[in-house]
Design an enzyme around this catalytic site. Structure first.
Site, mmCIF file in Angstrom:
data_model
loop_
_atom_site.group_PDB
_atom_site.id
_atom_site.type_symbol
_atom_site.label_atom_id
_atom_site.label_comp_id
_atom_site.label_asym_id
_atom_site.label_seq_id
_atom_site.Cartn_x
_atom_site.Cartn_y
_atom_site.Cartn_z
ATOM 1 C CB ILE A 1 -0.963 -0.014 1.206
ATOM 2 C CG1 ILE A 1 -1.930 -1.201 1.089
ATOM 3 C CG2 ILE A 1 -1.735 1.299 1.317
ATOM 4 C CD1 ILE A 1 -2.756 -1.487 2.335
ATOM 5 C CG ASP B 1 9.587 -0.715 5.383
ATOM 6 O OD1 ASP B 1 9.966 -1.647 6.118
ATOM 7 O OD2 ASP B 1 8.523 -0.739 4.735
ATOM 8 C CB CYS C 1 4.254 0.309 9.272
ATOM 9 S SG CYS C 1 3.827 1.444 10.584
ATOM 10 N N PRO C 2 2.369 -2.189 9.619
ATOM 11 C CG PRO C 2 3.389 -4.270 9.930
ATOM 12 C CD PRO C 2 3.554 -2.967 9.219
ATOM 13 C CB THR D 1 -5.425 4.439 5.543
ATOM 14 O OG1 THR D 1 -4.134 4.340 4.958
ATOM 15 C CG2 THR D 1 -6.070 5.743 5.166
ATOM 16 C CB SER D 2 -1.887 1.457 8.968
ATOM 17 O OG SER D 2 -1.211 1.281 7.754
ATOM 18 N NE ARG D 3 -5.469 -3.718 11.384
ATOM 19 C CZ ARG D 3 -5.875 -3.783 10.117
ATOM 20 N NH1 ARG D 3 -6.125 -2.678 9.437
ATOM 21 N NH2 ARG D 3 -6.031 -4.956 9.527
ATOM 22 C CG ASP E 1 -10.182 4.171 6.804
ATOM 23 O OD1 ASP E 1 -11.378 4.516 6.699
ATOM 24 O OD2 ASP E 1 -9.776 3.037 6.509
ATOM 25 C CD GLU F 1 -10.864 0.315 13.696
ATOM 26 O OE1 GLU F 1 -10.272 1.332 13.329
ATOM 27 O OE2 GLU F 1 -11.048 -0.671 12.957
ATOM 28 C CG HIS G 1 -11.073 -0.291 9.274
ATOM 29 N ND1 HIS G 1 -10.334 -0.697 10.347
ATOM 30 C CD2 HIS G 1 -10.462 -0.827 8.184
ATOM 31 C CE1 HIS G 1 -9.342 -1.463 9.937
ATOM 32 N NE2 HIS G 1 -9.389 -1.546 8.620
#
Ligand code: NAI
Length: 343
Positions: free
Chosen positions: A154, A173, A201-202, A228-230, A254, A259, A291
Site C-alpha cells: 500500500i 521502513d 506499516c502494520p 489508514t493502517s491501524r 480511517d 474502533e 475503516h
C-alpha cells in the site's frame, strides 16, 4: 465444509454467497463479532472467517480448538487481532495478504484531498445554498514533502500516487526494500521534513503508539497526519493535544485505536461513550472514516476469491501459501517452506 462468518455486513455476504452455492459449502453468516461469548456459534464448523475487529485472543482460540475448528480465515491482511503464537499447534491461521493496495492507497489520497481542500465542508455548504468561500483556503500538494511510513504494497502505491501530484516523497521502513526506488531516511528525519505523514506499516508491539507526544513534537508545525493502517499506531490523546497546540494542522483517520465496538455500526441517535473519539470528530480539521479504505468492489471480490482459495488449498491439498508464519524459529524443519501445513 462448514464455515462460520463473524462481523458480517450485507456486502460481505454478497461477495461470499455465490461460492456457497457453487461449491456446496455451508456458510453461516453472523453479524456479531467473534469473541469468547460468541465462539460457540462455530460449533460443528471446520473454519471461522473473521475480520479486523473480531477477537481471536488466546481464550477464544482455546474455545475454537475445543470445538474442533481447524482454521481461522482472516478476510483481511492485518492480523494484530489474532494471538498467533497461541494459535500455533492449535488452530491454523490464513489471511488475504493483498486484495487491492489501490483501494487503500486511493482512499488515503481521497482523505488527504478532502481534508486539505475542505471538500466535505464545501459539500455541506452548497447543499444549503451557502456559496461563501471563507474558511475554505487549502494548499497545493505540488512541491510538498510527504513522508510514507511503511513501504509495502500500500505504501508504495500511495508513494506513486503522490509522485503523480508532483510531491517529494520520503520513506521510512524497518526493512527498506532495494527495489522500491524510494529515498529512505530515518524516522526523526521524516518527521522533521514532511508536510504530510502517512502511515502504512502494520500494528505490532513495536509500532504501537509510534506516533506519540515525542514524535508529534518532532514534526513540522501544521503537519497533516494520515492513518489508514491501524488505529493504535497513533496515541489518540497525544494527537488531540497536538491538534489543540496547533502543532498538527489536520488529521485524516480511517482507523481509530478503540474502533472495535464502534466502527462498522450505526450509532446515529445514540450517545457515543468514547470521549476521545467525540473530541476528535468535533475538531474542524479532523476527518474520520470508519475503516472504509478497503471497501471497493474489486477488493471485496478479491477478498472472497482468495479466502475461498485459502480454505480449498488448506483442506484439499494441505498446503496454503497464505498460512501465517508463526515464527516458531525452527528454520531447518520449517514445513511451510516445504509447502505443508505449519503443524
Ligand atoms: P505490507 O506487509 O505489504 O507492508 C507493510 C510494510 O511495513 C512492510 O514494508 C514492512 O517492512 C513495514 N514495516 C514493518 N514493521 C515496520 C516498522 N516497525 N516501522 C516501519 N515499517 C514497518 O502491508 P500492506 O498491504 O501495505 O498493508 C499495510 C497496512 O495497512 C496493514 O498492516 C494493515 O494494517 C493496513 N490496512 C488497512 C486497511 C483499511 O481498510 N484501512 C486495509 C488493508 C490494510
Amino acid at each position: 465444509m462448514k464455515i462460520a462468518f463473524f462481523d458480517v455486513k450485507p456486502y460481505t455476504e454478497e461477495a461470499f454467497r455465490p461460492y456457497a452455492e457453487s461449491l456446496g459449502w455451508e456458510m453461516r453468516f453472523y453479524d456479531t463479532k467473534l469473541g469468547i461469548h460468541t465462539a460457540s456459534l462455530a460449533t460443528g464448523c471446520d473454519a471461522v472467517c473473521i475480520f479486523v475487529n473480531d477477537d481471536a485472543s488466546a481464550p477464544v482460540i482455546d474455545r475454537l480448538h475445543e470445538l474442533g475448528v481447524k482454521v481461522i480465515a482472516l478476510r483481511c491482511a492485518g492480523y494484530n487481532n489474532v494471538d498467533l503464537s497461541h494459535a500455533f499447534g492449535r488452530v491454523h491461521v490464513v489471511h488475504v495478504p493483498a486484495y487491492s493496495p489501490y483501494a487503500v492507497a486511493e482512499h488515503t489520497m481521497a482523505m488527504l484531498l478532502t481534508s486539505i481542500r475542505r471538500i466535505h465542508k464545501a459539500y455541506n455548504r452548497t447543499r444549503e445554498f451557502n456559496f461563501s468561500l471563507n474558511g475554505l483556503t487549502g494548499f497545493d500538494l505540488h512541491g510538498k514533502t510527504v513522508g510514507v511510513v511503511g513501504t509495502g504494497r500500500i505504501g508504495r502505491v500511495f508513494a506513486d500516487i503522490c509522485k503523480g501530484f508532483g510531491m517529494r516523497v520520503l520513506a521510512y521502513d524497518k526493512y527498506p526494500a532495494a527495489d522500491a526506488g524510494l529515498p529512505y531516511v530515518t524516522l526523526p528525519e521524516l518527521y522533521r521534513e514532511s508536510d504530510i505523514i502517512s502511515l502504512h506499516c502494520p500494528l505490532t508491539p513495536e509500532t504501537h503508539h509510534l506516533i506519540d507526544r515525542e514524535a508529534i513534537g518532532m514534526m513540522k508545525k501544521g503537519v497533516t497526519l494520515i492513518n489508514t493502517s491501524r488505529g493504535a499506531l497513533i496515541d489518540a490523546e497525544a494527537l488531540l493535544e497536538g491538534i489543540k497546540a496547533r502543532q498538527v494542522g489536520a488529521a485524516c483517520l480511517d482507523v481509530y485505536e478503540e474502533e472495535g465496538d464502534i466502527f462498522f455500526e450505526d450509532f446515529s441517535g445514540h450517545i457515543v461513550e468514547d470521549d476521545t473519539l467525540a473530541r476528535l470528530i468535533s475538531m474542524p480539521n479532523v476527518l474520520v472514516t470508519s475503516h472504509q479504505a478497503f471497501l471497493t468492489r474489486e477488493a471485496l471480490d478479491n477478498i472472497a476469491e482468495t479466502t475461498v482459495g485459502n480454505l480449498q488449498a488448506f483442506f484439499d491439498t494441505g498446503c496454503c501459501q497464505n498460512e501465517l508464519c508463526y515464527r516458531c524459529g525452527r528454520v531447518e524443519t520449517c514445513k511451510k517452506e516445504r509447502c505443508a501445513r505449519c503443524f
